[in-house]
Design a protein around this motif. Structure first.
Motif, short mmCIF file in Angstrom:
data_model
loop_
_atom_site.label_atom_id
_atom_site.label_comp_id
_atom_site.label_asym_id
_atom_site.label_seq_id
_atom_site.Cartn_x
_atom_site.Cartn_y
_atom_site.Cartn_z
N GLU A 27 0.82 -1.21 0.00
CA GLU A 27 0.00 0.00 0.00
C GLU A 27 0.86 1.26 0.00
OE1 GLU A 27 -2.94 -0.05 3.08
OE2 GLU A 27 -3.59 -2.05 2.50
N ASP A 28 0.52 2.15 -0.90
CA ASP A 28 1.31 3.37 -1.09
C ASP A 28 1.36 4.20 0.20
OD1 ASP A 28 2.77 4.60 -3.27
OD2 ASP A 28 1.44 6.31 -2.94
N GLU A 44 4.64 5.60 2.15
CA GLU A 44 4.88 7.03 2.38
C GLU A 44 5.13 7.28 3.88
OE1 GLU A 44 2.35 9.92 0.45
OE2 GLU A 44 2.68 11.33 2.11
N ARG A 104 8.20 8.03 -6.85
CA ARG A 104 6.96 8.84 -6.91
C ARG A 104 6.68 9.46 -5.55
NH1 ARG A 104 5.17 4.54 -10.13
NH2 ARG A 104 4.08 3.57 -8.38
N ILE A 105 6.89 8.67 -4.49
CA ILE A 105 6.64 9.19 -3.13
C ILE A 105 7.61 10.34 -2.85
CG2 ILE A 105 6.87 8.62 -0.66
CD1 ILE A 105 5.80 5.81 -1.39
N GLN A 140 7.97 3.27 -7.29
CA GLN A 140 6.97 3.74 -6.33
C GLN A 140 7.63 4.71 -5.33
OE1 GLN A 140 5.18 0.50 -4.15
NE2 GLN A 140 3.54 1.76 -3.31
#
Lengths: 194, 256
Positions: A21-22, A26, B60-61, B57
């Protein structure tokens, strides 16, 4: 920033990272950057170095998470473990570049815990990742698409078979195996034999 | 590594190997160092592939955080400027007051909005169906909706699914899954119960997933007794891919 995180406990974060999950990545990215950047700057590093260490540490951490080298412990904070990986990465980078003159123990993040032997004996994932990226271009169209769809876009073998005109899932799986064998040869890994 | 061994490792890593075969492989791994080495080699190669999209990913973050000014706030390439002691003292008093006040407010808020055990368990275990493998076993007519669901466009996904006949395999399952994702647990319970009716002949994996998400829907709807029964049902099936996680959820619920 972190206070608004949806990760109310470590187990939820653990599961969300495993699911890719992004939001979880993050959260971990922010946390790791905040904890490791002071240490890196104090020993002569830059923002680019910090970015590099954060990325490579998370990638190594994911390997340990997926393949159960990291044993879930209720009382342990995941970030503490990742910080220890990051500290090791930065020391490695320093050794390679002979840039770090001396690491003063007082600059170490207070929550970094020592890594075990098992945490450090992985291959150089960065080098391998770059080789995969470069050598994918040398594969045929179908092989490249097959690997891209399965590993990068997480499509099912049935979808891949339909997309590439292969008779069924079994044929697609055998083709994927064949493509991976080629890729291994291109990046210089031990060949797989039938 | 032969194709058969590769296929076995692939299924083991994807957690799609049935329980009995997984157990047999793990028994073999304990006794066979060469097999352990082969698995390790496979996993390292596999991770080198998985790391490519993961690094993208993370890039991108990074770009997103940079656009938000995160790195300017959290790092300083400049040496810190010392604050005058009086200013520092005043700031300390102010910060302490704010922290105490915030603590009181958070404490009060927590007791007023403290989640129930069912909600807490739901939060711990629920995640939208994560991997797009297996839905091709359903009707191709579902694919546009599934693609929307995967990209978290739940409202249009729900429209796509509800436009299809509920008697078709998989439709009720995906309707329920989407309702659960859009915080409509009672409707999700109804749809997922329908998906499990014997008259609907869905693929086995879809039925197993429907059983799990029905348990999640019961938790979200605060129907604790039904949730426990459903989790017990899952935990008792040897080939249920959600068996282990159901056992963990039951253990969490038993702490009550």
């Amino acid at each position: 920033m972190l206070a608004s995180s949806p990760f109310t406990n470590q187990q939820l974060l653990y599961r969300s990272l495993l699911a890719g999950e992004d939001a979880a990545f993050e959260y971990l990215y922010r946390l790791l950057y905040q904890r490791i950047s002071g240490y890196i700057f104090a020993s002569g590093g830059t923002r680019d170095d910090t970015k590099h260490v954060v990325h490579e540490s998370i990638i190594t951490f994911l390997f340990n998470l997926h393949y159960e080298k990291y044993q879930w412990r209720e009382e342990a904070e995941l970030a503490t473990y990742v910080v220890s990986i990051a500290r090791h990465k930065w020391s490695e980078m320093g050794r390679q570049a002979t840039r770090i003159v001396s690491l003063d123990l007082t600059t170490l993040p207070p929550d970094a815990e020592p890594m075990s032997e098992n945490d450090t004996d992985e291959p150089d994932f960065e080098q391998r990742r770059l080789l995969v990226d470069q050598n994918m271009k040398l594969l045929g169209d179908k092989c490249r698409t097959c690997i891209d769809l399965f590993y990068f876009q997480k499509k099912s073998m049935q979808e891949i078979a339909a997309h590439l005109g292969w008779a069924n899932e079994d044929v697609a799986k055998k083709e994927k195996y064949r493509c991976l064998r080629k890729l291994r040869l291109l990046i210089g890994l031990r060949p797989w034999n039938d | 590594m032969t194709y058969d061994q590769f296929d076995l490792f692939d299924q083991y890593t994807n957690k799609t190997l049935p329980d009995a075969k997984r157990q047999a492989l793990e028994d073999q791994l304990r006794d066979d160092p060469a097999l352990r080495d082969s698995l390790r080699d496979y996993q390292q190669f596999r991770h080198s592939l998985d790391a490519v999209p993961l690094n993208r990913q993370l890039n991108r973050i990074h770009d997103r955080l940079a656009a938000q000014g995160f790195f300017d706030e959290n790092t300083s390439d400049r040496p810190p400027v010392p604050l005058s002691s009086s200013f520092r003292r005043r700031r300390l008093v102010l910060v302490s007051s704010v922290v105490v006040l915030a603590g009181l407010l958070i404490g009060a808020g927590y007791w007023l909005t403290k989640p129930t055990l069912a909600e807490q368990t739901f939060l711990t275990y629920y995640q939208p169906e994560p991997v797009a493998r297996g839905e091709m076993a359903c009707s191709p007519g579902l694919l546009p909706g599934i693609q929307l669901y995967r990209t978290q466009q739940y409202e249009p996904a729900l429209q796509q699914f509800t436009a299809l006949s509920a008697s078709q395999p998989c439709v009720s399952y995906y309707v329920g899954l989407t309702q659960l994702a859009t915080d409509q647990p009672e409707l999700a319970v109804h749809s997922l119960e329908s998906a499990l009716k014997p008259a609907i002949t869905s693929p086995p994996l879809i039925r197993q997933k429907a059983e799990w998400y029905l348990a999640m829907a019961y938790l979200k709807a605060n129907q604790l007794t039904k949730a426990k029964s459903q989790l017990i049902r899952i935990a008792q099936q040897p080939d249920q891919p959600f068996r282990n996680v159901a056992q963990q959820a039951l253990a969490d619920l038993s702490h009550d």
